[in-house]
Each structure stands twice: as structure tokens, then as C-alpha cells.
Design a protein around this motif. Structure first.
Motif, PDB file in Angstrom:
ATOM      1  N   ASP A  33      -5.110   3.294   0.645  1.00 32.64           N
ATOM      2  CA  ASP A  33      -3.920   3.702   1.397  1.00 32.64           C
ATOM      3  C   ASP A  33      -2.953   2.548   1.631  1.00 32.64           C
ATOM      4  O   ASP A  33      -1.747   2.746   1.686  1.00 32.64           O
ATOM      5  CB  ASP A  33      -4.313   4.305   2.752  1.00 32.64           C
ATOM      6  CG  ASP A  33      -5.019   5.647   2.620  1.00 32.64           C
ATOM      7  OD1 ASP A  33      -4.949   6.257   1.527  1.00 32.64           O
ATOM      8  OD2 ASP A  33      -5.641   6.082   3.604  1.00 32.64           O
ATOM      9  N   ILE A  34      -3.498   1.336   1.812  1.00 31.29           N
ATOM     10  CA  ILE A  34      -2.680   0.154   2.096  1.00 31.29           C
ATOM     11  C   ILE A  34      -3.154  -0.977   1.173  1.00 31.29           C
ATOM     12  O   ILE A  34      -3.938  -1.841   1.581  1.00 31.29           O
ATOM     13  CB  ILE A  34      -2.828  -0.296   3.575  1.00 31.29           C
ATOM     14  CG1 ILE A  34      -2.705   0.882   4.533  1.00 31.29           C
ATOM     15  CG2 ILE A  34      -1.813  -1.380   3.907  1.00 31.29           C
ATOM     16  CD1 ILE A  34      -3.156   0.560   5.940  1.00 31.29           C
ATOM     17  N   PRO A  35      -2.693  -1.001  -0.065  1.00 32.78           N
ATOM     18  CA  PRO A  35      -3.171  -2.000  -1.025  1.00 32.78           C
ATOM     19  C   PRO A  35      -2.996  -3.447  -0.560  1.00 32.78           C
ATOM     20  O   PRO A  35      -3.795  -4.304  -0.898  1.00 32.78           O
ATOM     21  CB  PRO A  35      -2.331  -1.733  -2.277  1.00 32.78           C
ATOM     22  CG  PRO A  35      -1.859  -0.330  -2.138  1.00 32.78           C
ATOM     23  CD  PRO A  35      -1.727  -0.085  -0.669  1.00 32.78           C
ATOM     24  N   GLU A  36      -1.962  -3.710   0.211  1.00 38.63           N
ATOM     25  CA  GLU A  36      -1.697  -5.083   0.660  1.00 38.63           C
ATOM     26  C   GLU A  36      -2.362  -5.406   2.000  1.00 38.63           C
ATOM     27  O   GLU A  36      -2.078  -6.417   2.621  1.00 38.63           O
ATOM     28  CB  GLU A  36      -0.181  -5.330   0.764  1.00 38.63           C
ATOM     29  CG  GLU A  36       0.519  -4.586   1.899  1.00 38.63           C
ATOM     30  CD  GLU A  36       0.803  -3.105   1.633  1.00 38.63           C
ATOM     31  OE1 GLU A  36       1.335  -2.463   2.538  1.00 38.63           O
ATOM     32  OE2 GLU A  36       0.496  -2.599   0.553  1.00 38.63           O
ATOM     33  N   ALA A  37      -3.274  -4.561   2.433  1.00 35.79           N
ATOM     34  CA  ALA A  37      -3.911  -4.719   3.744  1.00 35.79           C
ATOM     35  C   ALA A  37      -4.673  -6.039   3.855  1.00 35.79           C
ATOM     36  O   ALA A  37      -5.232  -6.540   2.876  1.00 35.79           O
ATOM     37  CB  ALA A  37      -4.869  -3.563   4.003  1.00 35.79           C
ATOM     38  N   ASP A  38      -4.673  -6.576   5.050  1.00 36.56           N
ATOM     39  CA  ASP A  38      -5.484  -7.748   5.388  1.00 36.56           C
ATOM     40  C   ASP A  38      -6.910  -7.230   5.598  1.00 36.56           C
ATOM     41  O   ASP A  38      -7.209  -6.599   6.615  1.00 36.56           O
ATOM     42  CB  ASP A  38      -4.930  -8.390   6.669  1.00 36.56           C
ATOM     43  CG  ASP A  38      -5.731  -9.567   7.151  1.00 36.56           C
ATOM     44  OD1 ASP A  38      -6.912  -9.709   6.779  1.00 36.56           O
ATOM     45  OD2 ASP A  38      -5.181 -10.370   7.935  1.00 36.56           O
ATOM     46  N   ASP A  39      -7.782  -7.479   4.640  1.00 37.46           N
ATOM     47  CA  ASP A  39      -9.134  -6.914   4.685  1.00 37.46           C
ATOM     48  C   ASP A  39      -9.938  -7.394   5.883  1.00 37.46           C
ATOM     49  O   ASP A  39     -10.753  -6.646   6.421  1.00 37.46           O
ATOM     50  CB  ASP A  39      -9.884  -7.214   3.389  1.00 37.46           C
ATOM     51  CG  ASP A  39      -9.405  -6.359   2.230  1.00 37.46           C
ATOM     52  OD1 ASP A  39      -8.802  -5.299   2.470  1.00 37.46           O
ATOM     53  OD2 ASP A  39      -9.639  -6.747   1.073  1.00 37.46           O
ATOM     54  N   ASP A  40      -9.730  -8.630   6.308  1.00 47.89           N
ATOM     55  CA  ASP A  40     -10.454  -9.132   7.477  1.00 47.89           C
ATOM     56  C   ASP A  40     -10.037  -8.370   8.733  1.00 47.89           C
ATOM     57  O   ASP A  40     -10.880  -7.978   9.543  1.00 47.89           O
ATOM     58  CB  ASP A  40     -10.220 -10.630   7.674  1.00 47.89           C
ATOM     59  CG  ASP A  40     -10.849 -11.466   6.574  1.00 47.89           C
ATOM     60  OD1 ASP A  40     -11.872 -11.038   6.003  1.00 47.89           O
ATOM     61  OD2 ASP A  40     -10.307 -12.556   6.277  1.00 47.89           O
TER      62      ASP A  40
END
Length: 69
Positions: A33-40
């Protein structure tokens, strides 16, 4: 060790794996849904939600909701 403790200890790894699978599935969905998301940050938000849900269940247990489940 009580029968309840033996049962849960025997299934502990299975329970942990199911919880981890739920976490990973939600990480994957959020990454889609949010490819550029901050995974941490995303991981911490998911852990917070899961912890709140566990806290609610814990309270329900204290209140006896699962007494005759």
C-alpha cells in the motif's frame, strides 16, 4: 506442571509462529500500500497495535470472559 501449562508449552512454537506470520503479513500488505514506507516505523506501529490487542485480551481474561469458553 499443570495440564494447561503442558498444553501451551507444547504449542508455544506454533503460537509464536502464528503471531509472527500475522505481523509479517501486515508488514507485506502495508509495503504494498505504501511502497516508500519507513519499515522500522511501520513495524513499531504494528507491534503497538498488536500489543494493545493483547492488553485487551489480558483484561478480558482478568474479567472472566473466557471462564467457560
Amino acid at each position: 506442571m499443570s495440564p494447561e501449562e503442558k498444553e501451551i508449552v507444547a504449542r508455544q512454537e506454533e503460537i509464536e509462529n502464528e503471531l509472527r506470520a500475522l505481523f509479517k503479513a501486515n508488514m507485506k500488505i502495508s509495503d504494498w500500500d505504501i511502497p516508500e514506507a519507513d519499515d522500522d516505523k511501520l513495524a513499531q506501529l504494528l507491534v503497538d497495535i498488536m500489543q494493545k490487542a493483547l492488553d485487551k485480551i489480558k483484561q478480558e481474561v482478568k474479567e472472566g470472559k473466557y471462564h467457560n469458553y
